[in-house]
Every structure is written in C-alpha cells, then in structure tokens.
Design a protein around this motif. Structure first.
Motif, mmCIF file in Angstrom:
data_model
loop_
_atom_site.group_PDB
_atom_site.id
_atom_site.type_symbol
_atom_site.label_atom_id
_atom_site.label_comp_id
_atom_site.label_asym_id
_atom_site.label_seq_id
_atom_site.Cartn_x
_atom_site.Cartn_y
_atom_site.Cartn_z
ATOM 1 N N ILE A 71 0.854 -1.187 0.000
ATOM 2 C CA ILE A 71 0.000 0.000 0.000
ATOM 3 C C ILE A 71 0.887 1.233 0.000
ATOM 4 C CG2 ILE A 71 -1.768 1.298 1.247
ATOM 5 C CD1 ILE A 71 -2.754 -1.332 2.425
ATOM 6 N N ASP A 72 0.573 2.124 -0.928
ATOM 7 C CA ASP A 72 1.338 3.353 -1.077
ATOM 8 C C ASP A 72 0.379 4.532 -1.061
ATOM 9 O OD1 ASP A 72 4.031 4.292 -3.403
ATOM 10 O OD2 ASP A 72 3.475 5.002 -1.396
ATOM 11 N N ARG A 73 0.907 5.742 -1.039
ATOM 12 C CA ARG A 73 0.046 6.910 -0.986
ATOM 13 C C ARG A 73 0.651 8.071 -1.750
ATOM 14 N NH1 ARG A 73 0.950 10.153 4.700
ATOM 15 N NH2 ARG A 73 3.218 10.327 4.503
ATOM 16 N N ASP A 74 -0.205 9.014 -2.120
ATOM 17 C CA ASP A 74 0.204 10.271 -2.729
ATOM 18 C C ASP A 74 -0.494 11.382 -1.954
ATOM 19 O OD1 ASP A 74 0.567 12.546 -4.250
ATOM 20 O OD2 ASP A 74 0.426 11.485 -6.147
ATOM 21 N N THR A 75 0.262 12.064 -1.135
ATOM 22 C CA THR A 75 -0.345 13.094 -0.283
ATOM 23 C C THR A 75 -0.732 14.350 -1.061
ATOM 24 O OG1 THR A 75 1.840 13.927 0.312
ATOM 25 C CG2 THR A 75 0.852 12.274 1.771
ATOM 26 N N PHE A 76 -0.212 14.511 -2.269
ATOM 27 C CA PHE A 76 -0.579 15.680 -3.072
ATOM 28 C C PHE A 76 -1.978 15.521 -3.669
ATOM 29 C CE2 PHE A 76 3.259 18.019 -2.755
ATOM 30 C CZ PHE A 76 4.292 17.097 -2.670
ATOM 31 N N THR A 77 -2.333 14.304 -3.999
ATOM 32 C CA THR A 77 -3.646 14.049 -4.592
ATOM 33 C C THR A 77 -4.601 13.386 -3.612
ATOM 34 O OG1 THR A 77 -2.903 11.898 -5.414
ATOM 35 C CG2 THR A 77 -2.663 13.796 -6.895
ATOM 36 N N ASP A 78 -4.129 13.132 -2.374
ATOM 37 C CA ASP A 78 -4.938 12.438 -1.363
ATOM 38 C C ASP A 78 -5.484 11.121 -1.905
ATOM 39 O OD1 ASP A 78 -6.022 15.532 0.081
ATOM 40 O OD2 ASP A 78 -4.626 14.064 0.925
ATOM 41 N N GLN A 79 -4.580 10.347 -2.450
ATOM 42 C CA GLN A 79 -4.919 9.013 -2.926
ATOM 43 C C GLN A 79 -4.023 7.973 -2.240
ATOM 44 O OE1 GLN A 79 -4.314 9.494 -7.174
ATOM 45 N NE2 GLN A 79 -6.517 9.660 -7.516
ATOM 46 N N PHE A 80 -4.555 6.807 -2.022
ATOM 47 C CA PHE A 80 -3.723 5.698 -1.591
ATOM 48 C C PHE A 80 -4.069 4.478 -2.438
ATOM 49 C CE2 PHE A 80 -6.652 3.424 1.391
ATOM 50 C CZ PHE A 80 -7.619 4.412 1.572
ATOM 51 N N THR A 81 -3.044 3.678 -2.673
ATOM 52 C CA THR A 81 -3.145 2.622 -3.670
ATOM 53 C C THR A 81 -2.803 1.259 -3.074
ATOM 54 O OG1 THR A 81 -2.544 4.159 -5.434
ATOM 55 C CG2 THR A 81 -2.277 1.815 -5.897
ATOM 56 N N LEU A 82 -3.591 0.269 -3.439
ATOM 57 C CA LEU A 82 -3.342 -1.122 -3.059
ATOM 58 C C LEU A 82 -2.799 -1.868 -4.262
ATOM 59 C CD1 LEU A 82 -3.723 -3.724 -1.302
ATOM 60 C CD2 LEU A 82 -6.033 -3.852 -2.254
ATOM 61 N N ARG A 83 -1.713 -2.582 -4.067
ATOM 62 C CA ARG A 83 -1.211 -3.493 -5.092
ATOM 63 C C ARG A 83 -1.170 -4.897 -4.512
ATOM 64 N NH1 ARG A 83 1.608 1.219 -5.881
ATOM 65 N NH2 ARG A 83 1.456 2.114 -7.980
ATOM 66 N N LEU A 84 -1.872 -5.797 -5.184
ATOM 67 C CA LEU A 84 -1.938 -7.199 -4.752
ATOM 68 C C LEU A 84 -1.398 -8.043 -5.894
ATOM 69 C CD1 LEU A 84 -2.944 -9.181 -2.542
ATOM 70 C CD2 LEU A 84 -5.110 -9.290 -3.796
ATOM 71 N N SER A 85 -0.314 -8.733 -5.627
ATOM 72 C CA SER A 85 0.373 -9.463 -6.690
ATOM 73 C C SER A 85 -0.034 -10.941 -6.721
ATOM 74 C CB SER A 85 1.890 -9.356 -6.510
ATOM 75 O OG SER A 85 2.274 -9.945 -5.278
ATOM 76 N N SER A 86 0.335 -11.582 -7.813
ATOM 77 C CA SER A 86 0.113 -13.030 -7.994
ATOM 78 C C SER A 86 -1.316 -13.436 -7.638
ATOM 79 C CB SER A 86 1.107 -13.826 -7.117
ATOM 80 O OG SER A 86 2.437 -13.463 -7.416
ATOM 81 N N VAL A 87 -2.272 -12.732 -8.205
ATOM 82 C CA VAL A 87 -3.672 -12.978 -7.841
ATOM 83 C C VAL A 87 -4.146 -14.332 -8.371
ATOM 84 C CG1 VAL A 87 -4.223 -10.539 -7.664
ATOM 85 C CG2 VAL A 87 -4.556 -11.736 -9.854
ATOM 86 N N THR A 88 -5.105 -14.890 -7.642
ATOM 87 C CA THR A 88 -5.768 -16.130 -8.030
ATOM 88 C C THR A 88 -7.276 -15.892 -7.974
ATOM 89 O OG1 THR A 88 -6.053 -17.042 -5.807
ATOM 90 C CG2 THR A 88 -3.894 -17.377 -6.864
ATOM 91 N N PRO A 89 -8.078 -16.832 -8.462
ATOM 92 C CA PRO A 89 -9.536 -16.653 -8.375
ATOM 93 C C PRO A 89 -10.017 -16.431 -6.936
ATOM 94 C CG PRO A 89 -9.040 -18.356 -9.965
ATOM 95 C CD PRO A 89 -7.730 -17.975 -9.328
ATOM 96 N N GLU A 90 -9.264 -16.882 -5.947
ATOM 97 C CA GLU A 90 -9.636 -16.660 -4.551
ATOM 98 C C GLU A 90 -9.552 -15.185 -4.137
ATOM 99 O OE1 GLU A 90 -9.623 -20.499 -5.361
ATOM 100 O OE2 GLU A 90 -7.723 -19.388 -5.502
ATOM 101 N N ASP A 91 -8.905 -14.375 -4.955
ATOM 102 C CA ASP A 91 -8.831 -12.942 -4.687
ATOM 103 C C ASP A 91 -10.017 -12.182 -5.278
ATOM 104 O OD1 ASP A 91 -5.364 -13.373 -5.170
ATOM 105 O OD2 ASP A 91 -6.303 -12.840 -3.254
#
Length: 122
Positions: A71-91
């Motif tokens: 999880i990362d963020r950009d305080t200038f745009t007030d956004q935060f981002t989730l990155r989930l790798s190696s996804v499977t159908p269970e995600d």
C-alpha cells in the motif's frame, strides 16, 4: 464531508498484479492520527482486512496477505493505492477503502467507499 472512492480494473488474469486506487475528498490523508485501510469481501464470505497506511506513511498488512500486498500513498492528490500481486480466483472480491480512527483502545472504520469489484479470471 469525507468521501472515499475506489477505482480499479474490474477484471484481472491469474498471476497478474491488481492495482486499486482510493481517492479521498474532504480530508487530507496526511492529517495526524488518521489511518487509511483496504478491506475486501469475497462472494459468500465476511469482510477481510487487507492492510492500511498511516498518516505518517507507515503501513501494516494482514499476515495472510502480507507477502503479496503493498500500500502506497500520494499526499498531493490524497490518494492511496493497493497493489496485490500473484492474484488467483480466490482474490475475487469487492474491495473497499475506508478511514480508520482510534477509539479508546480499539479502532473504528468510520468512512467507507462504495467498493469496487475485482474478478480474477482467465
């Protein structure tokens, strides 16, 4: 009025990385004492906490997802981002972002986005 809005790709192939962004309005994500979290709900299951990023940039993750989550963020745009790798159908799930506040010795998720669906399928 605090509002959160998720955005994501909708459909992802297995083994790929999914990136979801939460845009916050009415509040700065760098304001002292507030935390910003991702939660998901898979079909037929309860809510699952994924992780959070704090007002100071520190992050914390669910042990079961930690190896695949960032999880990362950009305080200038007030956004935060989730990155989930190696996804499977269970995600496959509806992914929500939420604001977290400290209440006594516990926490509360007081503002939520409407959720964005992610389907993992080839």
């Amino acid at each position: 009025q605090v509002q959160l809005q998720e955005a994501g790709p909708g459909l992802v192939k297995p083994s790929e990385t999914v990136s979801l962004t939460c845009t916050v309005s009415g509040h700065s994500i760098a304001t002292n004492g507030y935390y910003w979290s991702w939660i998901r709900q898979s079909p037929g299951k309860g809510l699952e906490w994924i992780g959070l990023i704090a007002y100071n940039g520190n992050s914390d993750y669910s042990p079961s997802l930690k190896s695949r989550t960032f999880i990362d963020r950009d305080t200038f745009t007030d956004q935060f981002t989730l990155r989930l790798s190696s996804v499977t159908p269970e995600d496959t799930a509806v992914y929500y972002c939420a604001r977290v506040i400290i209440v006594g010795t516990g926490v509360a998720f007081d503002y939520w986005g409407q959720g964005t669906p992610v389907t993992v399928s080839s």
